[in-house]
Design an enzyme around this catalytic site. Structure first.
Site, mmCIF file in Angstrom:
data_model
loop_
_atom_site.group_PDB
_atom_site.id
_atom_site.type_symbol
_atom_site.label_atom_id
_atom_site.label_comp_id
_atom_site.label_asym_id
_atom_site.label_seq_id
_atom_site.Cartn_x
_atom_site.Cartn_y
_atom_site.Cartn_z
ATOM 1 C CG ASP A 1 -1.994 -1.040 1.206
ATOM 2 O OD1 ASP A 1 -1.816 -2.057 0.511
ATOM 3 O OD2 ASP A 1 -3.035 -0.849 1.874
ATOM 4 C CE LYS B 1 -5.232 2.083 2.334
ATOM 5 N NZ LYS B 1 -4.191 1.342 3.063
ATOM 6 C CE LYS C 1 -6.968 -1.154 2.542
ATOM 7 N NZ LYS C 1 -5.671 -1.704 2.982
#
Lengths: 315, 281
Positions: free
Chosen positions: A151, A215, A251
């Site tokens: 991430d 995300k 996400k």
């Protein structure tokens, strides 16, 4: 083909492409997200949504005070969220800081949780304010420790000052580093991007540069995964799919604390990109407190009476 | 001057210091003693109860930490606020019960006195039931009463205001938070009492008031795992067995009480905690 044949890695081609993007209708996006939030999901559909949401949770601990013990406890919970009920699915992944990756991986493997991936936050999370050399080393450390999902945060400073190519190059470099070893999730930190137009632009930069997931947030900035922001990102993913036939995941992280919030997100997904995205491989929810609420709702459905928070673990 | 149209009050719920409608959107009709229409209060659902429990749990933590003196002062303040609005309550009671304003005023005054009576208990409880216990060893051994946490109460149908005060005052004075289901027949004084609570320094969420159907909600009160105790004084006898069975799952303390004031009503929703401490160095 590199960068899906849409850009060639030069700034001029990126700018040309971004100019073709339509703007976001702010009022329209907010109204649509609010309208979809009124959908009422009940009984068997709700039970199905709860289990799906559990399997999509990236169970997260990103605190300065994280200890190996806390990470191991979280791993136990990730594999078997409700210790009294083996029919509860495992969560989507464990999300930890870099130095905890090896501990999490080892512990997961030792308790029969090898199917649960470990995600590491990377590239000087959460601010992203470090040199490229440090960001690369940071990511390499996580990969070496066994992370199969990275991430990364984008350089918001560069984005907001208009240096889109800098943002693009950073993502592309980390993409190359991850190779086939790890999934790349790119954190846009929408709470700092100010407008929905910026969210859409950043989404496309990330997808073009090779993100597997986009995300919303780090969870350290508020507002985070608000429904309109997630809607805008899902629409970007839908448009990108039409353009390239590639499915990019989304996400939603930060601020999703209740089952109701989670189900609202699932409705957004289903209504924007379709039911194909209703899978942990294409939609994730980054959360910590949410899992307990999902488990309590599950207990209510199973037992017929309201449970107490004393019956789920304190993380 | 032209005849003006009276502005009627919408009777809503009282949860977390706010006045929401029921999430279900339902209401029911309340009539005066002659069958004439009085109001449409909210018909609370189990989800309103669920939301109230979450809020009451949070509120209980800081309320229990407040000093006993402070809690007593706040209860006294509630009594002061009620005294000042005695006439409004008297007319509501009179309409509902069909008694004279003078008789109704008596009930209001009794309610004020009841609040003051319970307020006085807050800093005397540990002296009444706490103890230093004689043990064989170089230890002090203390027992002190502590609040339970979140307590539910089903108010009696008998006296719409006094019965309501009896339901909440002994529960909150010790540091519990309460979710109370007001009299089904005559909920209006209870809902007006929410306005008294809202202006009396009681922290939001300590006292939450629902109106609605007893037979619908009492089983949910009993089975909710995050409610620690339940006062079923207002539950009809034929329903009580079911309520007690439903409450057995989390060993809920379920009590019912006779009319009148008594420290037993306070102590029923407290737990005795015993601590050891070495004597000397």
């Amino acid at each position: 083909m590199e960068f899906y044949g849409l850009v060639d890695g030069t700034e001029i081609s990126l700018r040309k492409f971004l100019q073709t993007l339509s703007g976001v209708d702010q009022i329209g996006a907010e109204a649509r997200a609010a309208m979809l939030a009124t959908r009422s999901i009940k009984t068997s559909a709700k039970n199905w949504a709860i289990d799906l949401a559990i399997s999509m949770v990236d169970l997260t601990t990103l605190e300065g005070a994280d200890t190996p013990g806390k990470v191991r406890a979280l791993c136990n919970k990730a594999v078997r969220p409700d210790s009294t009920d083996s029919s509860v699915p495992s969560v989507g992944a464990i999300c930890v800081y870099n130095d905890m990756v090896a501990i999490a991986r080892k512990h997961l493997d030792s308790i029969g949780g090898s199917h649960v991936p470990v995600a590491a936050v990377s590239t000087a999370f959460p601010s992203g304010r470090a040199s490229m050399a440090v960001k690369i080393q940071d990511t390499q450390d996580a990969l070496d420790a066994g992370a199969t999902e990275i991430d990364m945060v984008i350089d918001r400073g560069a984005f907001l000052s208009g240096q889109f190519q800098v943002v693009f190059d950073e993502i592309a470099k980390i993409r190359t580093l991850c190779g086939t070893k790890a999934h790349l999730k790119v954190i846009l930190e929408t709470g700092e991007l100010v407008t929905y137009d910026n969210v859409r632009t950043a989404s496309f930069i990330a997808m073009l540069a090779g993100a597997d997931f986009i995300k919303t947030s780090t969870g350290k900035v508020s507002p985070a995964a608000t429904p309109p922001v997630v809607l805008v990102m899902l629409e970007a993913v839908r448009d990108f799919h039409q353009l390239t036939n590639h499915k990019i995941g989304v996400k939603a992280a930060g601020g999703i604390r209740t089952t109701k919030d989670a189900i609202k997100q699932l409705v957004l997904v289903n209504e924007t990109v379709g039911s194909q995205w209703l899978s942990p491989s294409l939609f994730r929810i980054g959360a910590s407190a949410l899992l307990n609420d999902l488990l309590m709702q599950r207990m209510k459905a199973r037992d017929g009476f309201y449970p107490s928070p004393s019956y789920v673990s304190i993380d | 001057m032209s005849d003006r149209i009276e502005v009627k009050k919408t009777y809503k719920l009282f949860i977390g210091g706010a006045f929401p409608r029921s999430e279900s959107g339902r209401t029911y009709e309340v009539n005066d003693h002659k069958g004439g229409f009085l109001a449409n209060p909210a018909l609370a659902s189990r989800k309103d109860l669920r939301d109230a429990v979450v809020i009451a749990r949070t509120a209980h933590i800081s309320w229990a930490k407040a000093t006993a003196y402070n809690r007593g002062q706040i209860l006294y303040r509630i009594a002061e606020m009620l005294e000042g609005r005695a006439d409004q309550f008297a007319s509501e009671i009179s309409a509902l019960d069909g008694i004279s304003i003078k008789e109704a005023l008596k009930e209001v005054h009794l309610s004020v006195d009841r609040l003051v009576w319970y307020a006085g208990w807050s800093d005397k409880l540990s002296a009444l039931v706490g103890a230093t216990n004689p043990v064989s060893g170089p230890y002090f051994n203390f027992s002190i009463p502590e609040p339970m946490g979140v307590v539910g109460a089903i108010a009696t149908e008998k006296n719409s205001l006094l019965g309501f005060i009896d339901a909440i005052a002994p529960i909150i004075v010790s540091g519990n938070s309460v979710i109370v289901l007001a009299s089904e027949r005559a909920p209006l004084p209870a809902m007006s009492f929410a306005e008294v609570l809202a202006t009396s320094d009681l922290p939001p969420g300590v006292c939450n008031i629902l109106t609605g159907s007893k037979s619908e909600l009492a089983p949910w009160f009993a089975s909710h795992m995050d409610i620690d105790g339940l006062d079923i004084t207002g539950v009809e006898h034929d329903l009580r067995a079911d309520v007690k069975v439903a409450g057995a799952e989390n060993l809920k303390r379920i009590h019912s009480f006779a009319d009148g004031q008594s420290p037993a009503r306070i102590l029923s929703f407290m737990e005795i905690k015993t601590t050891w401490h070495p004597i000397g160095v």
